[in-house]
Structures are given as structure tokens and as C-alpha cells.
Motif scaffolding. Structure first.
Motif, PDB file in Angstrom:
ATOM      1  N   THR A  37       0.808  -1.217   0.000  1.00 32.97           N
ATOM      2  CA  THR A  37       0.000   0.000   0.000  1.00 32.97           C
ATOM      3  C   THR A  37       0.842   1.269   0.000  1.00 32.97           C
ATOM      4  N   ASP A  38       1.989   1.253   0.667  1.00 31.86           N
ATOM      5  CA  ASP A  38       2.848   2.441   0.694  1.00 31.86           C
ATOM      6  C   ASP A  38       3.720   2.555  -0.551  1.00 31.86           C
ATOM      7  N   LEU A  39       3.985   1.429  -1.204  1.00 30.80           N
ATOM      8  CA  LEU A  39       4.852   1.394  -2.374  1.00 30.80           C
ATOM      9  C   LEU A  39       4.208   0.473  -3.402  1.00 30.80           C
ATOM     10  N   GLU A  40       3.528   1.069  -4.365  1.00 30.45           N
ATOM     11  CA  GLU A  40       2.769   0.285  -5.337  1.00 30.45           C
ATOM     12  C   GLU A  40       3.570  -0.101  -6.565  1.00 30.45           C
ATOM     13  N   GLU A  41       4.648   0.612  -6.861  1.00 28.66           N
ATOM     14  CA  GLU A  41       5.458   0.279  -8.017  1.00 28.66           C
ATOM     15  C   GLU A  41       6.870   0.802  -7.806  1.00 28.66           C
ATOM     16  N   VAL A  42       7.807   0.208  -8.538  1.00 31.79           N
ATOM     17  CA  VAL A  42       9.198   0.666  -8.515  1.00 31.79           C
ATOM     18  C   VAL A  42       9.738   0.664  -9.934  1.00 31.79           C
ATOM     19  N   GLU A  43      10.704   1.506 -10.194  1.00 34.16           N
ATOM     20  CA  GLU A  43      11.417   1.514 -11.459  1.00 34.16           C
ATOM     21  C   GLU A  43      12.778   0.892 -11.185  1.00 34.16           C
ATOM     22  N   VAL A  44      13.147  -0.092 -11.992  1.00 37.84           N
ATOM     23  CA  VAL A  44      14.367  -0.849 -11.749  1.00 37.84           C
ATOM     24  C   VAL A  44      15.374  -0.611 -12.867  1.00 37.84           C
ATOM     25  N   ASP A  45      16.601  -0.264 -12.484  1.00 32.81           N
ATOM     26  CA  ASP A  45      17.726  -0.174 -13.411  1.00 32.81           C
ATOM     27  C   ASP A  45      18.630  -1.353 -13.103  1.00 32.81           C
TER      28      ASP A  45
END
Length: 51
Positions: A37-45
Motif C-alpha cells: 500500500t505504501d509502495l505500489e510500483e518501482v522503477e528498476v535499473d
């Protein structure tokens, strides 16, 4: 990045042995991040090379 918990000692130690230079502000271990709920998505390198 401000929604992520602080980096722990174990995670920091594991990140000391990377094959490519790391970004001290953004480099994290994906297995340490909880998506919810606090972090719904991330961008990954992903680095060009890995051990």
C-alpha cells in the motif's frame, strides 16, 4: 526513494561487492523491498554486468 525503509547493515554489506559502480543513493537489493500500500510500483535499473 523517500518511501523506502533505511538500508540495513546486511543489505549495505552485500552491496559492497557489486561488479559495476553503484549509486549510493539508489542502489538497493530488490529482495529487501516490500511492495504494498505504501509502495505500489518501482522503477528498476539493472547494471550492464553482474557477478
Amino acid at each position: 526513494m523517500d518511501r523506502l525503509p533505511p538500508i540495513g547493515e546486511d543489505e549495505e554489506e552485500m552491496l559492497q561487492c557489486t561488479a559495476s559502480p553503484r549509486d549510493g543513493q539508489r542502489s538497493r537489493l530488490g529482495c529487501q523491498l516490500l511492495i504494498g500500500t505504501d509502495l505500489e510500483e518501482v522503477e528498476v535499473d539493472v547494471p550492464e554486468s553482474q557477478v
